[in-house]
Every structure is written in C-alpha cells, then in structure tokens.
Design a protein around this motif. Sequence first.
Motif, PDB file in Angstrom:
ATOM      1  N   ALA A   1      -6.303   6.194  -9.262  1.00  0.00           N
ATOM      2  CA  ALA A   1      -6.664   4.931  -8.784  1.00  0.00           C
ATOM      3  C   ALA A   1      -7.077   4.910  -7.726  1.00  0.00           C
ATOM      4  CB  ALA A   1      -5.130   4.169  -8.794  1.00  0.00           C
ATOM      5  N   TRP A   2      -6.658   5.666  -6.852  1.00  0.00           N
ATOM      6  CA  TRP A   2      -7.325   5.601  -5.229  1.00  0.00           C
ATOM      7  C   TRP A   2      -8.653   5.905  -5.233  1.00  0.00           C
ATOM      8  CZ3 TRP A   2      -4.492   3.229  -1.490  1.00  0.00           C
ATOM      9  CH2 TRP A   2      -3.089   3.120  -1.843  1.00  0.00           C
ATOM     10  N   GLY A   3      -9.253   6.625  -6.247  1.00  0.00           N
ATOM     11  CA  GLY A   3     -10.740   6.846  -6.408  1.00  0.00           C
ATOM     12  C   GLY A   3     -11.247   5.433  -6.648  1.00  0.00           C
ATOM     13  N   VAL A   4     -10.657   4.920  -7.516  1.00  0.00           N
ATOM     14  CA  VAL A   4     -11.289   3.441  -7.823  1.00  0.00           C
ATOM     15  C   VAL A   4     -11.087   2.414  -6.669  1.00  0.00           C
ATOM     16  CG1 VAL A   4     -10.894   1.348  -9.364  1.00  0.00           C
ATOM     17  CG2 VAL A   4     -10.648   3.859 -10.171  1.00  0.00           C
ATOM     18  N   PHE A   5     -10.095   2.337  -5.988  1.00  0.00           N
ATOM     19  CA  PHE A   5     -10.157   1.629  -4.842  1.00  0.00           C
ATOM     20  C   PHE A   5     -11.173   1.881  -3.740  1.00  0.00           C
ATOM     21  CE2 PHE A   5      -5.142   1.543  -5.579  1.00  0.00           C
ATOM     22  CZ  PHE A   5      -5.458   0.689  -6.735  1.00  0.00           C
ATOM     23  N   GLY A   6     -11.370   3.197  -3.509  1.00  0.00           N
ATOM     24  CA  GLY A   6     -12.445   3.508  -2.744  1.00  0.00           C
ATOM     25  C   GLY A   6     -13.809   2.981  -3.109  1.00  0.00           C
TER      26      GLY A   6
ATOM     27  N   ALA B   1     -10.506  -5.709   0.789  1.00  0.00           N
ATOM     28  CA  ALA B   1     -10.435  -5.851  -0.612  1.00  0.00           C
ATOM     29  C   ALA B   1      -9.765  -4.801  -1.536  1.00  0.00           C
ATOM     30  CB  ALA B   1     -11.728  -6.184  -1.398  1.00  0.00           C
ATOM     31  N   ALA B   2     -10.241  -3.426  -1.153  1.00  0.00           N
ATOM     32  CA  ALA B   2      -9.416  -2.451  -1.885  1.00  0.00           C
ATOM     33  C   ALA B   2      -7.924  -2.348  -1.595  1.00  0.00           C
ATOM     34  CB  ALA B   2     -10.332  -1.133  -1.336  1.00  0.00           C
ATOM     35  N   VAL B   3      -7.719  -2.497  -0.342  1.00  0.00           N
ATOM     36  CA  VAL B   3      -6.395  -2.428   0.149  1.00  0.00           C
ATOM     37  C   VAL B   3      -5.398  -3.564  -0.396  1.00  0.00           C
ATOM     38  CG1 VAL B   3      -4.619  -2.667   2.179  1.00  0.00           C
ATOM     39  CG2 VAL B   3      -6.847  -1.203   2.154  1.00  0.00           C
TER      40      VAL B   3
ATOM     41  N   VAL C   1       0.947  -1.274  -0.015  1.00  0.00           N
ATOM     42  CA  VAL C   1      -0.043  -0.039  -0.008  1.00  0.00           C
ATOM     43  C   VAL C   1       0.898   1.323   0.054  1.00  0.00           C
ATOM     44  CG1 VAL C   1      -1.466   1.249   1.221  1.00  0.00           C
ATOM     45  CG2 VAL C   1      -1.990  -1.094   1.134  1.00  0.00           C
ATOM     46  N   VAL C   2       2.023   1.126   0.680  1.00  0.00           N
ATOM     47  CA  VAL C   2       2.927   2.748   0.795  1.00  0.00           C
ATOM     48  C   VAL C   2       3.462   2.609  -0.537  1.00  0.00           C
ATOM     49  CG1 VAL C   2       4.928   3.198   1.960  1.00  0.00           C
ATOM     50  CG2 VAL C   2       3.295   2.225   3.236  1.00  0.00           C
ATOM     51  N   ILE C   3       3.873   1.465  -1.156  1.00  0.00           N
ATOM     52  CA  ILE C   3       4.457   1.825  -2.537  1.00  0.00           C
ATOM     53  C   ILE C   3       3.588   2.169  -3.518  1.00  0.00           C
ATOM     54  CG2 ILE C   3       5.424   0.423  -4.683  1.00  0.00           C
ATOM     55  CD1 ILE C   3       6.830  -1.742  -2.641  1.00  0.00           C
ATOM     56  N   GLY C   4       2.193   1.628  -3.473  1.00  0.00           N
ATOM     57  CA  GLY C   4       1.204   2.143  -4.312  1.00  0.00           C
ATOM     58  C   GLY C   4       0.656   3.624  -4.148  1.00  0.00           C
ATOM     59  N   PHE C   5       0.840   4.049  -2.834  1.00  0.00           N
ATOM     60  CA  PHE C   5       0.515   5.445  -2.501  1.00  0.00           C
ATOM     61  C   PHE C   5       1.468   6.290  -3.275  1.00  0.00           C
ATOM     62  CE2 PHE C   5       0.703   9.247   0.079  1.00  0.00           C
ATOM     63  CZ  PHE C   5      -0.828   9.697   0.093  1.00  0.00           C
TER      64      PHE C   5
ATOM     65  N   ALA D   1      -2.306  -3.042  -2.806  1.00  0.00           N
ATOM     66  CA  ALA D   1      -0.976  -3.401  -2.491  1.00  0.00           C
ATOM     67  C   ALA D   1      -0.597  -4.396  -3.860  1.00  0.00           C
ATOM     68  CB  ALA D   1      -1.049  -4.220  -1.384  1.00  0.00           C
ATOM     69  N   VAL D   2      -1.419  -4.992  -4.199  1.00  0.00           N
ATOM     70  CA  VAL D   2      -0.967  -5.708  -5.630  1.00  0.00           C
ATOM     71  C   VAL D   2      -0.350  -4.969  -6.578  1.00  0.00           C
ATOM     72  CG1 VAL D   2      -1.714  -7.422  -7.248  1.00  0.00           C
ATOM     73  CG2 VAL D   2      -2.560  -7.901  -4.933  1.00  0.00           C
ATOM     74  N   LEU D   3      -1.302  -3.976  -7.034  1.00  0.00           N
ATOM     75  CA  LEU D   3      -0.683  -2.984  -7.888  1.00  0.00           C
ATOM     76  C   LEU D   3       0.112  -2.028  -7.604  1.00  0.00           C
ATOM     77  CD1 LEU D   3      -4.397  -1.836  -9.168  1.00  0.00           C
ATOM     78  CD2 LEU D   3      -3.094  -3.297 -10.060  1.00  0.00           C
ATOM     79  N   GLY D   4       0.589  -1.695  -6.468  1.00  0.00           N
ATOM     80  CA  GLY D   4       1.754  -1.110  -5.882  1.00  0.00           C
ATOM     81  C   GLY D   4       2.973  -1.947  -6.332  1.00  0.00           C
ATOM     82  N   PHE D   5       2.891  -3.282  -5.776  1.00  0.00           N
ATOM     83  CA  PHE D   5       4.076  -4.318  -6.218  1.00  0.00           C
ATOM     84  C   PHE D   5       4.195  -4.531  -7.683  1.00  0.00           C
ATOM     85  CE2 PHE D   5       3.470  -5.815  -1.680  1.00  0.00           C
ATOM     86  CZ  PHE D   5       4.926  -5.579  -1.172  1.00  0.00           C
ATOM     87  N   ALA D   6       3.121  -4.727  -8.182  1.00  0.00           N
ATOM     88  CA  ALA D   6       3.414  -4.708  -9.769  1.00  0.00           C
ATOM     89  C   ALA D   6       4.050  -3.602 -10.568  1.00  0.00           C
ATOM     90  CB  ALA D   6       1.750  -5.040 -10.227  1.00  0.00           C
TER      91      ALA D   6
END
Length: 205
Positions: free
Chosen positions: A42-47, A81-83, A31-35, A87-92
Amino acid sequence: MPILGEVWGCVVERYRRAWQVTCGVVGVVGVVIGFVVLPMAAWGVFGLLAVVVALAMVVGDDPETGEGPSVGRSILVGVAAAVGVAAVLGFAAVLGAGALVLLLFLAAGAPPAVRRYASLLGIGRQVEAPVVAEVGTDRLCRDWLNSYDALRNADSELERLRIVADRQRCLDELERRDPEGFQAWLGSAAGPATDPRRFLTDHEG
C-alpha cells in the motif's frame, strides 16, 4: 467605522490555526496507524500517488497566468495527498465507518464552513460604531487620553484590539472636525498620550 472587525478577525485567525494543528495531529496519528496496519504494498501505491499528483501540478498551467506551480510546491502537494490517503485508510482499518465520521467532523469544522455558519447566525458581522458626531470634542479628547492608559492595562489581545479601534475612531472624528488643527497637533510631535485639545477650534471652553 466598524468597531469589532479587528476582534472578529483575530478570533477567526486563532480558530484557523487551531483547526490546522488539529488536522495535522489527526493526520500524523492516522499515518502512524496506517504504517502499522497497512501492508507495505500500500505504501508503494501511496508513493506512486504522490508522484502522479506532483507531475500533474507541474504540467498543469494556470489558465490566467499561463504558469504552473513551482516544483517544490508540487512535490509538497503530492506528498500531502499521499499522506492524507494513508491517514484515511489507517483510520478506516481501525475505526471502520468511524473514519467517515471523523472526516465529516473535520470538514464541518473547517474555517470556511465555520464562517458560513457564523454568517447565517449573524455572528461576526461588523458592528457600526456609535455616532461620534454627537459627542463633544472635549469628550473625544478625554476618551483619547483615557484610552491610552486602558490600552496599557488591557488584559487580553481582544481587549487591546477593541481599544485600538476606539482610538482610531476618535482620531478619524477629530480630523473630520478640524483638519488643520489636527495636522498641527500631529506636526507638534504628538504622541499616543498627548492631548490634542489646544490645537482644535471646535471644543468647549
């Protein structure tokens, strides 16, 4: 009576907690990496994803009970689920295909998967206790008394669990041999270090 059931259960529970902590740490890092690397859109989509998942859980009823999960639990699942996706997209974004390897590693190490591996290898199966019926009553009573000191001096939780299982096995066999004497011993305010021999009729000498 199984000897190692309690020990194996303790090992499984310790591993389950360690795996959960590992997943939590990996999730926070992701999550930190994704932020840092993902756009704000993208964070709007996660929300939105969190809201959709939570609403889906609220309106979905259990076919057996006819009731859905609580609102609080639905919100937690939606946020989780959103987090997770974040996290997955951040690592990707940082690791590329390495993110898939990380996910596979976590999935392969999940407690249900590990239990399956152990079952296939024959690890963790409950081992049957020795045939205590072949041991003399005096010997069982001595084992009961000696195990009290062993329990007090045990160096690890696993060892304590093993000793407790052995003590329970002694008690079960003594009760089977002389139920009345066994109950008389218990009725005499028996403690964990008291000797039941004088209450039992089936002993040597």
